[in-house]
Write a protein that holds these residues in place. Sequence first.
Motif: not given
Length: 668
Positions: A463-467
């Motif tokens: 997805g688009a979220g940054l870990v």
Amino acid sequence: MTTPFPFSAVVGQDDLRLALLLNAVSPQVGGVLVRGEKGTAKSTAVRALSALLPEVAVVPGCRFSCDPTAPDPSCPDGPHERGDGAARPARMVELPVGASEDRLVGALDIERALAEGVKAFEPGLLADAHRGILYVDEVNLLHDHLVDLLLDAAAMGASYVEREGVSVRHAARFLLVGTMNPEEGELRPQLLDRFGLTVEVAASREPEQRVEVVRRRLAYDDDPAGFAARWADEEAAVRQRIVAARESLPSVRLGDGALRQIAATCAAFEVDGMRADIVMARTATALAAWAGRTEVLAEDVRQAALLALPHRRRRNPFDAPGLDEDKLDETLEEFSGEGDGDGDGGRDDDPDPGPGGPGGGGQPGPEDGDGSASPEGGDGGEPRTSGAGAGEQSAVRAAEPFRTKVLSVPGIGTGAAGRRSRARTEQGRTIGARRPQGVLSKLHLAATVRAAAPHQRARGRSGAGLVVRRDDLRQAVREGRESNLVLFVVDASGSMAARQRMSAVKGAVLSLLLDAYQRRDKVGLVTFRGSAAEVALPPTSSVDAAAARLESLPTGGRTPLAAGLLKAHDVLRVERLRDPSRRALVVVVTDGRATGGPEPVALASRAARLLAAEEVASVVVDCESGPVRLGLAGRLAGELGGSAVTLDELRADAIAGLVRDVTSRRAA
């Protein structure tokens, strides 16, 4: 929780108690600043006030104390529906002098904000103080960046936290109460003006009153709960009177006559802006309500002026606070509404009856107090002594201060925030990033993203979220300005004793003290004359105290220059242990002569080299005058590894090159 000392049991301090009670009746008065010497019940009275305040109704579960009848539409815990709410005691929140910015305004959970995209906000002290009291003990020692945040919140009635695209706003309307000891330094004018009222407190000189203070304090320390119980009836009576005054406040009439007196008083005392007029009007109205009246009288206006104007009349830190009560009475009488006055506008045309300068002229003679000419040369015709005794001349007044250029310490420090030398600080421009040490306060977003980006596939990103993990976070490295210790080493020997010269010297040091006040420095004063040097003022944040010691400084005797430099070395050694991050700037004010004792010139050279070996930044203010100049001050500056500047150059653009000169000499 310790039982607070009862407000009603505070002995004396009528002005202090009245100012606090007026703010309890009408919080719009704007708070109170309590100035005074240590041990005068300043903090005791303020902490006792909170127990007298009426309860406040709040929205249940709201961390920001929203009013249930008019909830804040932008509350982070909202939206709230109107309702009855729940009552709780009014809070008194204490702001520690060493608090961080995050502790004051609140903190964001940066990890959750980046990884989950949520506004996880932890409220700070401004949120806790909303609709209550924000108390700052030693408010004059508060860091500048915290003062700026307080000013913003006090002006807007709200606190804003905006970092890296995440924005939080909440209401922050509070009663600001501060206590301070003027000996430890003055307040910035902007913060000073934010306090509605100010009172000066001092310990009573009446033995019976001092006995009662001790008696009550000992009784309280032995049994706090029992002591408070004995004063419960008095506390209840004061609490009821506050409630009654609050209820009657809207019905108090502030007539046009009282308004004219308020406006005329503020104009007569030349206060800046219109805040003083507004504060006086609110204070006079609260005084009438406290007295159980529905009409503001002239006596209310007079008392309001004594509380609201003294701290607004100061133009610089050396101006004595206070109000000319005779002039105040004349102004109130002229605008009492009983006539148009005699047309003189209440002007005080009585000239200053005091002398224009020091009395008693000295007799011409040799420069040094022992009657022999200095082998290093001399400026003929200087006065030698006055009635102060052989070898000593009474103090002369300082010349008018002037604006100086900035004297800075070379390099980059890590000291307390200020306005003098370059330093790594919490505020300022961002110049880089590093791994956080302890709690993350200033996130460097770009560096954090760069650190996390290479690991996204390994962390199973989808997805688009940054870990983002803790190891990815980067702290912003910022460069701003720090405050320094400016240590003045002043030659008060016979070679400096000419009245005109010493007046100019004191004026120059006074000018540098003004500059130190504006740049939030600590200052110290070492003087040398006769056979020794002394610490006239240990390092302090109070430039008022330094100015007072300078004004009373007598001159005369030999010139123990080495003793002055060695005394400065001792002062710096002690201060380095107390505050190792605060760098020092030594300002030596002398004509460069060294007399008295065996080999005075050689001893002074060794003392100067001792300071230079420890890389102490220094500037020598050359006070040599007369047609023949020996350049001794310049030679001393070279041995110190610093620069020399004449009294005339202290006003000129030439000082802009002093720091470059210091740096280039070190490099050489």
